[in-house]
Motif scaffolding. Structure first.
Motif, short mmCIF file in Angstrom:
data_model
loop_
_atom_site.label_atom_id
_atom_site.label_comp_id
_atom_site.label_asym_id
_atom_site.label_seq_id
_atom_site.Cartn_x
_atom_site.Cartn_y
_atom_site.Cartn_z
N THR A 205 34.07 -42.96 23.19
CA THR A 205 32.61 -42.81 23.21
C THR A 205 31.92 -44.03 22.62
O THR A 205 30.81 -44.39 23.03
CB THR A 205 32.16 -41.56 22.44
N ALA A 206 32.57 -44.70 21.66
CA ALA A 206 31.96 -45.87 21.01
C ALA A 206 32.20 -47.16 21.77
O ALA A 206 31.54 -48.17 21.50
CB ALA A 206 32.49 -46.00 19.59
N LEU A 207 33.12 -47.14 22.72
CA LEU A 207 33.51 -48.37 23.42
C LEU A 207 32.96 -48.46 24.83
O LEU A 207 32.79 -49.57 25.36
CB LEU A 207 35.04 -48.45 23.49
N LEU A 208 32.67 -47.33 25.45
CA LEU A 208 32.26 -47.32 26.85
C LEU A 208 30.76 -47.56 27.00
O LEU A 208 29.97 -47.19 26.13
CB LEU A 208 32.65 -45.98 27.50
N PRO A 209 30.35 -48.13 28.14
CA PRO A 209 28.92 -48.36 28.38
C PRO A 209 28.20 -47.08 28.77
O PRO A 209 28.83 -46.12 29.24
CB PRO A 209 28.93 -49.36 29.54
N VAL A 210 26.91 -47.07 28.59
CA VAL A 210 26.11 -45.90 29.00
C VAL A 210 26.20 -45.71 30.51
O VAL A 210 26.29 -44.59 31.01
CB VAL A 210 24.65 -46.06 28.55
N THR A 211 26.20 -46.80 31.24
CA THR A 211 26.30 -46.74 32.70
C THR A 211 27.49 -47.55 33.15
O THR A 211 27.55 -48.76 32.90
CB THR A 211 25.03 -47.27 33.37
N ALA A 212 28.45 -46.91 33.79
CA ALA A 212 29.62 -47.62 34.31
C ALA A 212 29.26 -48.28 35.63
O ALA A 212 28.29 -47.91 36.30
CB ALA A 212 30.78 -46.66 34.50
N ARG A 213 30.07 -49.26 36.00
CA ARG A 213 29.82 -49.95 37.27
C ARG A 213 29.90 -48.98 38.44
O ARG A 213 29.20 -49.13 39.44
CB ARG A 213 30.82 -51.08 37.44
N MET A 216 33.90 -44.10 39.36
CA MET A 216 35.35 -44.16 39.27
C MET A 216 35.78 -44.56 37.86
O MET A 216 36.87 -44.23 37.42
CB MET A 216 35.91 -45.17 40.28
N ARG A 217 34.93 -45.28 37.18
CA ARG A 217 35.19 -45.67 35.81
C ARG A 217 34.44 -44.73 34.86
O ARG A 217 33.30 -44.37 35.12
CB ARG A 217 34.74 -47.10 35.56
N PRO A 218 35.06 -44.37 33.75
CA PRO A 218 34.36 -43.52 32.77
C PRO A 218 33.26 -44.27 32.06
O PRO A 218 33.26 -45.50 31.98
CB PRO A 218 35.48 -43.11 31.80
N SER A 219 32.31 -43.52 31.55
CA SER A 219 31.16 -44.05 30.82
C SER A 219 31.04 -43.30 29.50
O SER A 219 31.76 -42.32 29.26
CB SER A 219 29.89 -43.85 31.64
N ALA A 220 30.10 -43.73 28.66
CA ALA A 220 29.87 -43.01 27.40
C ALA A 220 29.42 -41.57 27.63
O ALA A 220 29.92 -40.65 26.98
CB ALA A 220 28.86 -43.77 26.54
N PRO A 221 28.48 -41.32 28.57
CA PRO A 221 28.12 -39.91 28.82
C PRO A 221 29.31 -39.07 29.28
O PRO A 221 29.45 -37.91 28.88
CB PRO A 221 27.06 -40.01 29.93
N ALA A 222 30.19 -39.65 30.09
CA ALA A 222 31.39 -38.92 30.54
C ALA A 222 32.33 -38.64 29.37
O ALA A 222 32.90 -37.55 29.27
CB ALA A 222 32.11 -39.71 31.62
N ALA A 244 27.84 -32.25 23.82
CA ALA A 244 27.11 -32.01 25.07
C ALA A 244 25.70 -32.57 24.97
O ALA A 244 25.19 -33.19 25.91
CB ALA A 244 27.08 -30.52 25.38
N ASP A 245 25.07 -32.37 23.82
CA ASP A 245 23.72 -32.89 23.62
C ASP A 245 23.70 -34.41 23.69
O ASP A 245 22.81 -35.00 24.31
CB ASP A 245 23.19 -32.42 22.26
N ARG A 246 24.70 -35.06 23.09
CA ARG A 246 24.75 -36.53 23.13
C ARG A 246 24.96 -37.02 24.56
O ARG A 246 24.39 -38.04 24.96
CB ARG A 246 25.87 -37.04 22.22
N SER A 247 25.77 -36.31 25.32
CA SER A 247 25.97 -36.70 26.71
C SER A 247 24.67 -36.59 27.51
O SER A 247 24.30 -37.51 28.25
CB SER A 247 27.04 -35.81 27.35
N LEU A 248 23.96 -35.48 27.33
CA LEU A 248 22.72 -35.27 28.09
C LEU A 248 21.61 -36.20 27.62
O LEU A 248 20.71 -36.54 28.41
CB LEU A 248 22.28 -33.81 27.97
N GLU A 274 25.11 -35.86 39.96
CA GLU A 274 25.63 -35.10 38.83
C GLU A 274 26.97 -35.62 38.33
O GLU A 274 27.39 -35.29 37.22
CB GLU A 274 25.76 -33.62 39.20
N VAL A 275 27.67 -36.41 39.14
CA VAL A 275 29.02 -36.83 38.78
C VAL A 275 28.96 -37.90 37.70
O VAL A 275 28.41 -38.98 37.90
CB VAL A 275 29.77 -37.35 40.02
N LEU A 276 29.57 -37.61 36.56
CA LEU A 276 29.67 -38.57 35.47
C LEU A 276 30.93 -39.41 35.58
O LEU A 276 30.94 -40.59 35.23
CB LEU A 276 29.67 -37.83 34.13
N GLN A 277 32.01 -38.78 36.01
CA GLN A 277 33.27 -39.51 36.20
C GLN A 277 34.06 -38.81 37.30
O GLN A 277 34.22 -37.61 37.30
CB GLN A 277 34.09 -39.56 34.90
#
Length: 458
Positions: A205-213, A216-222, A244-248, A274-277
């Motif tokens: 959660t601390a390493l991933l970007p808010v928006t992945a490219r 297919m790649r995970p993101s912080a929300p995912a 869940a709140d942090r993701s939303l 709706e797809v996060l990952q």
């Protein structure tokens, strides 16, 4: 455990293939297929972008095959080619998995773990510098996410529901955290297994970007969403709700089902908002759209103006229903992370905390996007128990065929739900009562023979 993964995994490592079928323009820059050993961040990212392993073979098929969202006719069951799938459907005590049969969820889970470990070890040989810090962090975050996701899906299949009182002694999974084939495979406790999953996801959660490219790649929300899923099944509800709140807070889009066309064969577009990952199940025979029939009791839960009734199902010639509502936009089953699940996790945790107003606000927000425009009447509840019952019913209706129901049954039975599963084939009834040890599927017999690990009790 790793014996059967070596050839295929190393072959994939040598090729460094980045198979991106149906991924639109994702990763236009192709990796160098001649590289034998990953030696740069680009090489490691290419391994993580090998979607055939890390996205397209989710080890969740066994969970869904074992669950109660569907049933098979006697003829359909008898026609299954894989005897292991026949035995899985009837909750047999042994011989559910075999190395020669595909898909093999044990293989898929630990192949993902192997890829993640390869990347994490590769990072240890590459210095993190100010110039590469962002890319270095994202690669590490993705590897940790994929390892955690693989282990969590495996835990859903091969372990009992998490119970804080017994987790320190309950059997967990073998935790292979390196690519060393020489290490002996030993089953960790369930507490250690979930502890590793939580540790990986918390770092991710601390390493991933808010928006992945690309999804297919995970993101912080995912990662926050997958962490919320993990904490939910552990019964750590306040923490699950917080994740869940942090993701939303980072991403909360929902898909308006009024915009979809129920006349097409598969109404949901792949990679929808709706797809996060993205992750999908290697659909086993019992779950083929031509084979699996939706549980009739479940189907009757949908009201006429609930658009899920028209979009999720199609009628078979015999009057039964087939499921066609996958977020893959085709018969393949979606097993990734999406915002609808996050809304439901938040609603459930609020209801369990006694916040009826908050729980129903989250639930009604989701349902407004599911009902025909102008027909939805907001749900109400007088007590937390009533609110929780509403949330759990909508969870069942919303998240079917995503590899989640099997663990939901186990965790709800831990809470005293008393869910008993039944199948009938050729007049013979098969029953799986709450607390039955068969809720933790047996490890593949070849794995037990090669490793000497303890088999799940029967």
């Amino acid at each position: 455990m790793y014996t059967y993964t070596i050839k295929r995994s190393l072959w994939a490592l040598l090729l460094l293939a980045c198979t991106l079928v149906a991924c639109e323009d994702f990763l236009e820059e192709k990796p160098d297929g001649k590289l034998a050993v990953p030696s740069s961040l680009e090489d490691l990212q290419a391994l993580l972008d090998y979607v055939n392993v890390l996205n397209y073979n989710s080890p969740a098929g066994s969970s869904e095959t074992s669950a109660d969202d569907y049933y098979l006719t006697t003829d359909a069951w008898a026609a299954l080619f894989n005897e292991g799938e026949q035995r899985k459907y009837t909750w047999a005590e042994d011989n559910l998995f075999h190395i020669d049969y595909y898909p093999n969820d044990w293989y898929s889970a630990y192949e993902r773990v192997y890829y993640a470990n390869t990347v994490l070890e590769g990072l240890q040989r590459l210095a993190r510098t100010p110039a590469n810090a962002a890319a270095w962090d994202q690669v590490k975050g993705q590897a940790l996410y994929h390892r955690a996701q693989a282990l969590l899906n495996a835990a859903f299949v091969w372990t009992v529901a998490y119970d804080e009182a017994t987790a320190a002694t309950d059997l967990g999974l073998p935790l292979r955290l390196s690519t060393d084939f020489g290490g002996r495979s030993v089953r960790a406790s369930l507490q250690e297994t979930y502890g590793q999953i939580l540790q990986d996801l918390e770092q991710a959660t601390a390493l991933l970007p808010v928006t992945a490219r690309h999804v297919m790649r995970p993101s912080a929300p995912a990662a926050h969403a997958l962490l919320a899923r993990t904490l939910l099944v552990m019964g750590r509800y306040a923490e699950a709700g917080a994740q869940a709140d942090r993701s939303l807070q980072l991403y909360d889009r929902l898909l308006d089902y009024n915009t979809l066309d129920s006349a097409v064969s598969f109404p949901f577009p792949p990679f929808n908002p709706e797809v996060l990952q993205e992750s999908q199940i290697s659909t086993p025979e019992p779950l083929y759209i031509s084979t699996a029939r939706v549980d009739s009791t479940l189907y009757r839960l949908y009201a006429p103006d609930d658009l899920r009734k028209a979009l999720f199902f199609q009628e078979n010639a015999d009057g039964s229903q087939a499921y066609r509502g996958s977020y893959e936009g085709n018969p393949t089953l979606f097993a990734g992370v999406a915002t609808d699940e996050v809304y439901l996790i938040q609603a459930e945790t609020l209801a369990r905390a006694g916040d009826v107003t908050g729980a129903l606000e989250r639930l009604n927000t989701l349902l407004r996007y599911r009902w025909r425009t102008g027909t939805f009447v907001e749900l109400t509840a007088a007590t937390p128990d009533e609110a929780l019952a509403l949330v759990l019913q909508e969870r069942r209706k919303e998240l079917l065929m995503r590899g989640l129901r099997w663990m939901d049954i186990k965790r709800l039975n831990r809470e005293g739900a008393g869910i008993t599963l039944r199948r009938v084939l050729d007049g013979r009834a098969y029953v799986l009562p709450p607390g039955d040890p068969r809720f933790a599927l047996p490890l593949p017999e070849e794995v037990i023979e090669l490793s000497g690990m303890t088999q799940n009790p029967r």
